[in-house]
Design an enzyme around this catalytic site. Structure first.
Site, PDB file in Angstrom:
ATOM      1  N   TYR A 144      59.652  48.850  53.947  1.00  0.00           N
ATOM      2  CA  TYR A 144      60.716  49.693  54.483  1.00  0.00           C
ATOM      3  C   TYR A 144      60.739  49.697  56.011  1.00  0.00           C
ATOM      4  CZ  TYR A 144      61.304  51.655  49.775  1.00  0.00           C
ATOM      5  OH  TYR A 144      61.544  51.824  48.437  1.00  0.00           O
ATOM      6  N   LYS A 195      49.998  44.461  43.949  1.00  0.00           N
ATOM      7  CA  LYS A 195      50.439  43.228  43.278  1.00  0.00           C
ATOM      8  C   LYS A 195      49.650  42.064  43.867  1.00  0.00           C
ATOM      9  CE  LYS A 195      53.219  41.282  40.241  1.00  0.00           C
ATOM     10  NZ  LYS A 195      52.766  41.258  38.836  1.00  0.00           N
ATOM     11  N   ASP A 228      53.227  46.286  37.871  1.00  0.00           N
ATOM     12  CA  ASP A 228      54.032  46.152  36.661  1.00  0.00           C
ATOM     13  C   ASP A 228      53.319  46.772  35.470  1.00  0.00           C
ATOM     14  OD1 ASP A 228      52.181  44.131  37.088  1.00  0.00           O
ATOM     15  OD2 ASP A 228      53.482  42.510  36.399  1.00  0.00           O
ATOM     16  N   ASP A 252      57.492  54.602  45.753  1.00  0.00           N
ATOM     17  CA  ASP A 252      58.865  55.071  45.573  1.00  0.00           C
ATOM     18  C   ASP A 252      59.315  54.855  44.134  1.00  0.00           C
ATOM     19  OD1 ASP A 252      61.449  55.917  46.016  1.00  0.00           O
ATOM     20  OD2 ASP A 252      61.936  54.390  47.498  1.00  0.00           O
ATOM     21  N   ASP A 256      59.464  57.836  40.697  1.00  0.00           N
ATOM     22  CA  ASP A 256      60.712  58.093  39.977  1.00  0.00           C
ATOM     23  C   ASP A 256      60.540  57.817  38.490  1.00  0.00           C
ATOM     24  OD1 ASP A 256      61.782  58.678  42.432  1.00  0.00           O
ATOM     25  OD2 ASP A 256      63.557  57.420  42.185  1.00  0.00           O
TER      26      ASP A 256
END
Length: 381
Positions: A144, A195, A228, A252, A256
């Site tokens: 970001y 990851k 994942d 983020d 959610d």
């Protein structure tokens, strides 16, 4: 209890922000009046309305107030009116700018299931039992904020968009240390999410988190998980987690996803915290996770509980009033047990109430529960 008056700044912002902030403000005023919380409260302009009135998304007076605040309660940002503002002005006053300016490196999102809301979740009841975890998200690094970024036209006429994922060892260790310290206050377990199988930044993340644990936090259990797999585990068996720590974009997304364990994104509070300064004070922004929700803005149907529970986090972490935080969280639970439901957590057998009515329900429970809470406190002493 601290005697100094704490400076609380309200930024309602865009979309449903003003609606949910109005209810959090009512609860804060109740705490000041009935519980003696030593706070002064000021509201400042921010967002699309601020730009319309002043020509700035983040007016200078607002930015100065944020620097001086002991706690900031934030509503929401974004939506069609915000998107219509010139990009350079949006970026100059964006929430990302606020986070970077105040060094809000650690975002804390508690995920705690409430039995009264099991039916509002898409997950089975047996999966929801015992879920009590905290997602710690690194907030001012990663993709970001990474440079270079942009959209360019290639020689063959195609357009290419690009962003840069980048972390330094100090950025990783700072948020990992925060997560390990949180785990020491809980069940003593941290799961670090990355990851590393395909991303060099993920390899560095994993190595630095492990090295910090081995050097300073050997009493904390550490596991590593690919993002994942973590997304799947959050909906398969969320009760397995205690503290999750991860980077900006993964945090983020995962938080959610985890919201469905609580029945709705509208239920989730968060705290964004800066480094401890002299006297232990941190810059801190408390906000619901749900965003501006422009499709329902102005209809009076938003769920204010994420904002109200964010206030509970502020009471505990910035205002030095953990008993009042417990009281408020208990009042929210009691309101839900009594059947208070906004449209996002509706059940067939229960009437749907408005944003304002949900605030009323929490305030009623505070009035009702407070004497019993006081009696329990006296019995403990």
């Amino acid at each position: 209890m601290p005697s100094k008056k704490m400076n609380v700044v309200l930024l309602p912002g865009d979309g449903i922000g003003p609606e949910v902030m109005a209810e959090a403000s009512r609860v804060l005023n109740w705490m000041i009046e009935h519980r003696g919380v030593p706070a002064t409260v000021q509201e400042f302009q921010y967002g699309a309305e601020a730009y319309r009135l002043t020509g700035a998304v983040l007016p200078p007076a607002t930015e100065k107030a944020l620097q001086e605040a002991d706690a900031i309660l934030f509503g929401a940002t974004g939506g069609p009116e915000f998107d219509a503002i010139p990009k350079v002005e949006r970026r100059r006053g964006s929430l990302l700018h606020i986070r970077r300016t105040l060094e809000l490196y650690a975002n804390v999102r508690p995920i705690v299931t409430i039995p009264a809301l099991y039916e509002a979740s898409s997950l089975k009841n047996r999966v929801l039992q015992g879920v009590d975890m905290v997602i710690v998200r690194e907030l001012i690094g990663g993709i970001y904020f990474g440079e270079p970024r942009g959209i360019e036209t290639l020689p063959d006429g195609q357009r290419r968009g690009f962003n840069t994922q980048t972390y330094t060892s100090s950025e990783i260790r700072r948020v990992a240390r925060f997560a390990f310290e949180q785990a020491r206050l809980r069940k003593g377990r941290v799961c670090s999410v990355d990851k590393a199988n395909v991303m060099e930044s993920g390899v560095l993340w994993r190595e630095e988190v492990q090295a910090l644990r081995d050097a300073e936090f050997q009493d904390v259990e550490l596991t590593h998980m690919y993002v994942d797999n973590c997304a799947m585990q959050i909906v398969r068996a969320p009760a397995q987690f205690d503290v999750l720590v991860t980077d900006n974009i993964f945090g983020d997304i995962l938080s959610d996803c985890a919201a469905m364990a609580c029945g709705s994104l509208g239920m989730l509070p968060s705290a964004s915290l800066g480094p401890a300064r002299e006297g232990g004070r941190r810059s801190a922004v408390y906000e619901p996770v749900h965003g501006s929700a422009p499709d329902i803005a102005g209809k009076g149907i938003a769920n204010p509980l994420g904002a109200i529970l964010s206030l509970a986090m502020a009471l505990r972490l910035s205002l030095g009033r953990p008993s009042e935080a417990d009281l408020l969280e208990g009042a929210v639970g009691a309101a839900l047990d009594a059947g208070a439901r906004t449209s996002d957590i509706r059940e067939e057998r229960l009437p749907v109430i408005s944003c304002r009515q949900m605030g009323d329900a929490v305030l009623r429970e505070l009035d009702r529960v407070e004497p019993r809470f006081e009696a329990r406190a006296e019995a403990r002493t």
